[in-house]
Design a protein around this motif. Structure first.
Motif, PDB file in Angstrom:
ATOM      1  N   ASP A  77       6.661 -11.475   3.803  1.00  0.00           N
ATOM      2  CA  ASP A  77       6.216 -10.731   2.624  1.00  0.00           C
ATOM      3  C   ASP A  77       7.403 -10.099   1.902  1.00  0.00           C
ATOM      4  OD1 ASP A  77       3.132 -10.448   2.094  1.00  0.00           O
ATOM      5  OD2 ASP A  77       3.372 -10.622   4.246  1.00  0.00           O
ATOM      6  N   PRO A 130       6.607 -12.132  -1.677  1.00  0.00           N
ATOM      7  CA  PRO A 130       5.305 -11.461  -1.533  1.00  0.00           C
ATOM      8  C   PRO A 130       4.111 -12.419  -1.632  1.00  0.00           C
ATOM      9  CG  PRO A 130       6.746 -10.209  -2.979  1.00  0.00           C
ATOM     10  CD  PRO A 130       7.439 -11.512  -2.711  1.00  0.00           C
ATOM     11  N   GLY A 131       3.121 -12.144  -0.782  1.00  0.00           N
ATOM     12  CA  GLY A 131       1.938 -12.990  -0.691  1.00  0.00           C
ATOM     13  C   GLY A 131       1.180 -13.149  -1.996  1.00  0.00           C
ATOM     14  N   LYS A 132       1.287 -12.132  -2.881  1.00  0.00           N
ATOM     15  CA  LYS A 132       0.494 -12.198  -4.111  1.00  0.00           C
ATOM     16  C   LYS A 132       0.946 -13.341  -5.024  1.00  0.00           C
ATOM     17  CE  LYS A 132       3.310  -8.427  -6.014  1.00  0.00           C
ATOM     18  NZ  LYS A 132       3.302  -7.016  -6.332  1.00  0.00           N
ATOM     19  N   THR A 146       1.843 -16.416  -3.774  1.00  0.00           N
ATOM     20  CA  THR A 146       1.857 -17.691  -3.034  1.00  0.00           C
ATOM     21  C   THR A 146       1.037 -18.795  -3.685  1.00  0.00           C
ATOM     22  OG1 THR A 146       0.187 -16.796  -1.574  1.00  0.00           O
ATOM     23  CG2 THR A 146       2.394 -16.892  -0.704  1.00  0.00           C
ATOM     24  N   SER A 163       4.062 -14.891   7.959  1.00  0.00           N
ATOM     25  CA  SER A 163       3.307 -16.017   7.397  1.00  0.00           C
ATOM     26  C   SER A 163       4.022 -17.351   7.571  1.00  0.00           C
ATOM     27  CB  SER A 163       3.102 -15.734   5.907  1.00  0.00           C
ATOM     28  OG  SER A 163       2.734 -16.889   5.220  1.00  0.00           O
ATOM     29  N   LEU A 197      -4.232 -10.671   1.795  1.00  0.00           N
ATOM     30  CA  LEU A 197      -2.900 -11.151   1.393  1.00  0.00           C
ATOM     31  C   LEU A 197      -2.475 -10.671   0.014  1.00  0.00           C
ATOM     32  CD1 LEU A 197      -2.979 -14.851   0.313  1.00  0.00           C
ATOM     33  CD2 LEU A 197      -5.057 -13.625   0.896  1.00  0.00           C
ATOM     34  N   ARG A 200       2.025  -6.240   1.505  1.00  0.00           N
ATOM     35  CA  ARG A 200       1.055  -7.244   1.946  1.00  0.00           C
ATOM     36  C   ARG A 200      -0.229  -7.229   1.097  1.00  0.00           C
ATOM     37  NH1 ARG A 200       0.246 -11.966   4.954  1.00  0.00           N
ATOM     38  NH2 ARG A 200      -1.921 -12.037   5.550  1.00  0.00           N
ATOM     39  N   LYS A 210       3.949  -2.878  -3.127  1.00  0.00           N
ATOM     40  CA  LYS A 210       4.972  -2.505  -2.138  1.00  0.00           C
ATOM     41  C   LYS A 210       5.047  -0.998  -1.906  1.00  0.00           C
ATOM     42  CE  LYS A 210       9.019  -2.672  -5.243  1.00  0.00           C
ATOM     43  NZ  LYS A 210       8.819  -1.340  -5.807  1.00  0.00           N
TER      44      LYS A 210
END
Lengths: 159, 419
Positions: free
Chosen positions: A14, A18-20, A22, A63, B363, B387, B391
């Motif tokens: 992350d 960052p996952g947002k 992906t 991840s 996520l 996550r 942040k």
């Protein structure tokens, strides 16, 4: 050649990407825009071809997302030297043709302003005037790295 | 010297005894991908245009990460995946609404004892609850597997974690795995096959085993395995499936690089603090901490037992003012069961927001994103910085019991106070 030193443990995926993001951009140039965003927002503008990253243990944990590896390969990172790497990250880096070097002694000895040179064929890292050896990867992984990544390796073998 | 379960399961496939660290090429039984399938399709084209998937029946594709689509881009991803599924004749496709991949894949019977399932998702280790060797790979490797059907595996070393006794009231599998990860650390089991043993297994149902196995990767584990015992056998029978065990569980004299024992009655309700899963604290030590958002669901704790205990705590009551509670059943099967049992009505009346079966806020891509300065108490498996989409927010992880009790009181609460 610059060295980006992030001497901390458990730098997770992350922080690297960052996952947002992906499921948004998948092209390496899109990935670069958010690479290491929550770890070092200045990284993407400073990084140049041939640069090296140094980090603590368990680098890349979390991840299975491969954008960190794809992005780091794209911006020209020569190698990441860390005390250790997380399993999925390690596999993924090889699949992208990105060299990872596990050498805790180099990470411990490194100080800002130090000089590093890597000879991947000989398995040697030169830190200022001190030589550190790193073990060869298993043959299967070497073959993938040599081809420049897993898909290139598969392409060669499909011919 | 005896063999560990992974030595047997791998060895059985190539007909020889395997040593730790040996590298073998194997064909996984199934290759799981989810919304990331859209990106993997593009990788196939990079290798060769119009390439056919080698074994289409081994692909399992489940749309769960951003469902329903949150933007034109994610909608297009889903559309491209549906077209690919049709074109390649992939039968194991589950569209939005079916649930989270790690819940759905076992519900559909793809996680079998000594099976090998690789998934382009780190929590593929969940299938260890079914004695199945599940582990995460990246998108590129999934593309490679679609083309060639095989990949390399290193035979990992193994840990043996023995569980003794029973949980006390209000304590559950999540508290145990958070305790174990707190002890071993985020890389404590890196590259390791972790086996769970001991008398307690007879008290640990499939839901509990899935919660524990799911979090194996949070200590770096390649596999997190439970034995193919009577509980698993009964689970298979109850779903009308054949139960066959191609290889026996690990030998008593197998070699382990670490052996550790836990007495379940000593485990207490706990949380993992920001921004790392191995930052353990008992609930007692942080009692009274305020959270704006509470989340019950995800591939770690979105099962019927989680919804049931949440409903038990909240039925006929209201969650605290000024807080929000999100509940996501992990699959359509769980959603309908929870609905028929009245749990969802109880939760809606208590003030919860019920979300569709999917990965949801976990996520940070959509649904329940946190604002700067906010804190969330979540049953998910990861609390990394950023996550949940921001942040400058903080995530604490806990059991469903703890999250439900805390949403009721509006601050971190020991569930034993309300159960």
């Amino acid at each position: 050649m610059a060295i980006f030193a992030y001497i901390q443990d458990d730098i997770n995926t992350d922080l690297l990407y960052p996952g947002k993001y992906t499921y948004l951009g998948t092209k390496p140039s899109d990935i670069k825009e958010h690479l290491l965003e929550d770890l070092d927002p200045t990284f993407k503008d400073r990084v140049k071809n041939g640069d090296i990253i140094i980090a603590g243990k368990n680098f890349g944990c979390g991840s299975s997302r491969e954008q960190p590896n794809v992005g780091l390969k794209y911006v020209g990172i020569q190698a990441i030297i860390a005390k250790s790497f997380s399993r999925i990250f390690f596999r993924s880096a090889t699949n992208q043709g990105l060299l990872l070097i596990e050498l805790p002694a180099v990470v411990d000895a490194y100080k800002e302003g130090d000089f590093i040179e890597i000879d991947s064929k000989k398995g040697v890292v030169l830190l200022n005037n001190t030589q550190f050896n790193f073990p060869a990867l298993p043959t299967e992984m070497q073959n993938i790295l040599k081809a420049g990544g897993l898909l290139e390796y598969i392409k060669e073998n499909l011919k | 010297m005896g063999e560990t379960f992974v030595q047997k399961a791998f060895g059985n496939r190539i007909g020889k005894k395997l040593k730790v660290n040996e590298i073998v090429f194997l064909e996984p039984d199934y290759i799981l991908t989810h919304d990331n399938t859209a990106a993997i399709i593009k990788k196939l084209d990079e290798v060769k245009s119009d390439i056919k998937v080698k074994y289409p029946d081994r692909l399992v594709i489940i749309l769960d990460h951003v469902i329903p689509a949150s933007s034109e881009k994610t909608a297009l991803n889903h559309k491209e995946i549906r077209e690919f599924v049709k074109k390649q004749g992939i039968k194991n496709f589950y569209d939005i609404g079916r649930g989270i991949c790690h819940q759905v894949l076992p519900e559909e019977g793809f996680a079998k004892p000594a099976g090998i399932v690789v998934g382009s998702d780190s929590h593929t280790c969940t299938y260890g609850a079914f004695s199945c060797l599940g582990t995460g790979i990246d998108r590129t490797e999934a593309a490679g597997l679609w083309i060639t059907g095989q990949t390399w595996f290193k035979v990992p070393e193994s840990f043996k974690i023995s569980l003794k006794g029973k949980f006390r009231k209000g304590v559950s599998a999540k508290d145990l795995i958070l305790t174990i990860i707190g002890d071993l650390g985020a890389d404590g089991a890196n590259y390791v096959s972790v086996e769970f043993h001991g008398d307690s297994l007879q008290h640990l149902d499939i839901d509990s085993r899935m919660t524990i196995a799911n979090m194996g990767v949070e200590m770096g584990a390649k596999f997190a395995l439970f034995p193919p015992d009577d509980i698993l056998k009964n689970h298979f029978k109850s779903r009308g499936w054949d139960f066959s065990i191609p290889v026996a569980w690990s030998d008593k004299d197998a070699e382990y690089s670490l052996i550790k024992e836990y007495e379940l009655s000593e485990i207490v309700p706990c949380v993992s603090k920001p921004h790392a899963v191995d930052k353990y604290s008992s609930v007692k030590d942080l009692q009274g901490l305020f959270f704006e958002q509470y989340l019950i669901g995800t591939c770690t704790n979105g099962r019927i037992s989680d919804i049931e205990v949440t409903s038990k705590i909240l039925k006929g009551k209201k969650i605290s003012a000024n807080v929000r509670l999100l509940v996501l059943p992990a699959s359509s099967e769980i959603y309908s069961e929870a609905s028929r049992a009245g749990f969802l009505a109880d939760l809606a009346e208590a003030g919860a927001t019920i979300l569709p079966p999917g990965c949801g806020p976990c996520l940070g891509a959509h649904q329940g994103v946190l604002a700067p300065g906010e804190k969330c108490l979540s049953t998910a498996n990861r609390n990394f910085k950023g996550r949940m989409g921001c942040k400058d927010s903080e995530i604490y992880l806990a059991s469903s019991e703890t999250v439900a009790a805390s949403a009721l009181k509006g601050v971190l609460t020991d569930p034993r106070e309300v159960l």
